[in-house]
Design an enzyme around this catalytic site. Structure first.
Site, PDB file in Angstrom:
ATOM      1  N   ASN A   9     -56.766  72.752 -24.219  1.00  0.00           N
ATOM      2  CA  ASN A   9     -56.469  71.363 -23.848  1.00  0.00           C
ATOM      3  C   ASN A   9     -57.693  70.515 -24.198  1.00  0.00           C
ATOM      4  O   ASN A   9     -58.721  70.603 -23.526  1.00  0.00           O
ATOM      5  CB  ASN A   9     -56.176  71.302 -22.337  1.00  0.00           C
ATOM      6  CG  ASN A   9     -55.961  69.877 -21.848  1.00  0.00           C
ATOM      7  OD1 ASN A   9     -55.820  68.945 -22.646  1.00  0.00           O
ATOM      8  ND2 ASN A   9     -55.944  69.704 -20.539  1.00  0.00           N
ATOM      9  N   LYS A  11     -57.986  67.333 -24.092  1.00  0.00           N
ATOM     10  CA  LYS A  11     -58.089  66.123 -23.253  1.00  0.00           C
ATOM     11  C   LYS A  11     -58.422  64.900 -24.117  1.00  0.00           C
ATOM     12  O   LYS A  11     -57.974  64.828 -25.242  1.00  0.00           O
ATOM     13  CB  LYS A  11     -59.131  66.353 -22.153  1.00  0.00           C
ATOM     14  CG  LYS A  11     -58.911  67.678 -21.423  1.00  0.00           C
ATOM     15  CD  LYS A  11     -59.731  67.816 -20.188  1.00  0.00           C
ATOM     16  CE  LYS A  11     -59.517  69.195 -19.586  1.00  0.00           C
ATOM     17  NZ  LYS A  11     -60.156  69.375 -18.305  1.00  0.00           N
ATOM     18  N   HIS A  94     -50.814  68.345 -15.367  1.00  0.00           N
ATOM     19  CA  HIS A  94     -52.244  68.675 -15.302  1.00  0.00           C
ATOM     20  C   HIS A  94     -52.896  67.955 -14.114  1.00  0.00           C
ATOM     21  O   HIS A  94     -52.541  66.823 -13.799  1.00  0.00           O
ATOM     22  CB  HIS A  94     -52.936  68.286 -16.614  1.00  0.00           C
ATOM     23  CG  HIS A  94     -54.310  68.852 -16.712  1.00  0.00           C
ATOM     24  ND1 HIS A  94     -55.399  68.273 -16.097  1.00  0.00           N
ATOM     25  CD2 HIS A  94     -54.772  69.981 -17.317  1.00  0.00           C
ATOM     26  CE1 HIS A  94     -56.469  69.017 -16.338  1.00  0.00           C
ATOM     27  NE2 HIS A  94     -56.117  70.053 -17.071  1.00  0.00           N
ATOM     28  N   GLU A  96     -55.566  66.455 -13.755  1.00  0.00           N
ATOM     29  CA  GLU A  96     -56.154  65.130 -14.039  1.00  0.00           C
ATOM     30  C   GLU A  96     -55.074  64.053 -14.059  1.00  0.00           C
ATOM     31  O   GLU A  96     -55.319  62.909 -13.683  1.00  0.00           O
ATOM     32  CB  GLU A  96     -56.933  65.186 -15.361  1.00  0.00           C
ATOM     33  CG  GLU A  96     -58.234  65.965 -15.190  1.00  0.00           C
ATOM     34  CD  GLU A  96     -58.710  66.704 -16.416  1.00  0.00           C
ATOM     35  OE1 GLU A  96     -58.243  66.408 -17.538  1.00  0.00           O
ATOM     36  OE2 GLU A  96     -59.555  67.616 -16.262  1.00  0.00           O
ATOM     37  N   GLU A 166     -53.926  76.451 -12.183  1.00  0.00           N
ATOM     38  CA  GLU A 166     -55.273  75.927 -12.375  1.00  0.00           C
ATOM     39  C   GLU A 166     -55.816  75.413 -11.040  1.00  0.00           C
ATOM     40  O   GLU A 166     -55.534  74.263 -10.660  1.00  0.00           O
ATOM     41  CB  GLU A 166     -55.249  74.780 -13.381  1.00  0.00           C
ATOM     42  CG  GLU A 166     -54.712  75.159 -14.739  1.00  0.00           C
ATOM     43  CD  GLU A 166     -55.212  74.209 -15.817  1.00  0.00           C
ATOM     44  OE1 GLU A 166     -55.938  74.669 -16.693  1.00  0.00           O
ATOM     45  OE2 GLU A 166     -54.894  73.014 -15.753  1.00  0.00           O
ATOM     46  N   GLY A 172     -63.349  72.397 -15.029  1.00  0.00           N
ATOM     47  CA  GLY A 172     -64.488  71.632 -15.527  1.00  0.00           C
ATOM     48  C   GLY A 172     -65.706  71.724 -14.623  1.00  0.00           C
ATOM     49  O   GLY A 172     -66.658  70.956 -14.779  1.00  0.00           O
ATOM     50  N   SER A 212     -62.390  76.795 -16.030  1.00  0.00           N
ATOM     51  CA  SER A 212     -63.696  77.295 -16.483  1.00  0.00           C
ATOM     52  C   SER A 212     -63.639  78.690 -17.110  1.00  0.00           C
ATOM     53  O   SER A 212     -64.541  79.509 -16.902  1.00  0.00           O
ATOM     54  CB  SER A 212     -64.711  77.255 -15.327  1.00  0.00           C
ATOM     55  OG  SER A 212     -64.888  75.923 -14.890  1.00  0.00           O
TER      56      SER A 212
HETATM   57  C1  PEP Z   1     -58.201  72.338 -17.934  1.00  0.00           C
HETATM   58  O1  PEP Z   1     -58.528  71.175 -17.904  1.00  0.00           O
HETATM   59  O2  PEP Z   1     -57.007  72.660 -18.030  1.00  0.00           O
HETATM   60  C2  PEP Z   1     -59.256  73.346 -17.834  1.00  0.00           C
HETATM   61  C3  PEP Z   1     -58.921  74.575 -17.527  1.00  0.00           C
HETATM   62  O3  PEP Z   1     -60.522  72.903 -18.062  1.00  0.00           O
HETATM   63  P1  PEP Z   1     -61.870  73.815 -18.074  1.00  0.00           P
HETATM   64  O4  PEP Z   1     -61.564  75.042 -18.882  1.00  0.00           O
HETATM   65  O5  PEP Z   1     -62.891  72.941 -18.718  1.00  0.00           O
HETATM   66  O6  PEP Z   1     -62.171  74.141 -16.658  1.00  0.00           O
END
Ligand code: PEP
Length: 249
Positions: A9, A11, A94, A96, A166, A172, A212
């Protein structure tokens, strides 16, 4: 057999030149794998990415879509527009989008239903906040998110759904759920789906972990029996890291 999937992703990162450069580096370094490999560039670069990846194993997916098929929704993109440029999978829900754009379970239920109706495969994201986990409410929250957005769907559409668990506290932040925490939640999710539908649907749905994931922890997380791959944010922006994560599956 469930599909193994590694999805990046991107973003709101990478302009046109950066998108092209990352795609060509990824294409050149892509390892041989049975897993599905997906990238989600920003909207303005989707059509270009589809064109540059013609004949490649890497699939281009979208980060978001509106529930309406067209109309007066300034700034939004419809499923029909995605299909029209050759994108048939879309991330929905997601964290966000939930946190910064007010996407509620109710809105997400409409988006998921509309996407599936139009023939778009949905990668549905969900996961608890840190306070939910600290107060031991994480299973309840996850169950609610699944129920509200997905459990009114007909059993026949589940072959078009990918799940991405997630935990918000791990996105992040550099903090990852331990492989055991991921497995525990993924098994709970599968069980919840088996209870709402049946075990055949539950056994077939791919459940990705996101939060992460890095080259250094991917292998251990992916080794868990109910973890079918990953949704990768930050590390998917660096070709070598993303490739190493793909190798880990
Ligand atoms: C995400 O935004 O879906 C995500 C998993 O981000 P990150 O890997 O940076 O934690």
């Amino acid at each position: 057999m469930r599909s193994k999937i590694v999805a990046g992703n991107w973003k709101m990162n990478n302009n046109l030149e950066q998108t092209e450069a990352l795609l060509s580096e990824l294409s050149a370094k892509l390892p041989d794998t049975d897993a599905e490999v997906m990238v989600a560039p920003t909207y303005v670069n989707l059509a270009g990415a589809v064109a540059s990846l013609q004949g490649s194993k890497i699939e281009v997916i979208a980060q978001n879509m509106h529930f309406a098929e067209n109309g007066a929704y300034t700034g939004e993109i419809s499923g029909d527009m995605l299909l029209n440029i050759g994108v048939d999978t879309c991330i929905i829900g997601h964290s966000e989008r939930r946190a910064y754009f007010g996407e509620t379970d109710e809105i997400l239920a409409k988006k998921v239903a509309s996407a599936l109706d139009q023939g778009i495969r949905v990668m549905f994201c969900f996961g608890e906040e840190l306070e939910d986990r600290k107060s031991d409410n994480h299973f309840k929250v996850v169950e609610r998110q699944l129920k509200n957005a997905l459990f009114s769907l007909d059993a026949s559409v589940w072959s078009k759904i990918i799940l991405a668990y997630e935990p918000v506290w791990a996105i992040g932040t550099g903090e990852t759920a331990s492989p055991e925490q991921a497995q525990e939640m993924h098994a709970f999710i599968r069980n919840t789906i088996a209870e709402a539908y049946n075990s055949s649907i539950a056994d077939k749905v791919s459940i990705l972990y996101g939060g992460s994931v890095k080259p250094g922890n991917a292998k251990e997380i992916f080794s868990k029996p109910d973890v079918d791959g990953g949704l990768i944010g930050g590390a998917s922006l660096v070709a070598d890291d993303f490739v190493d994560i793909i190798k880990a599956i």
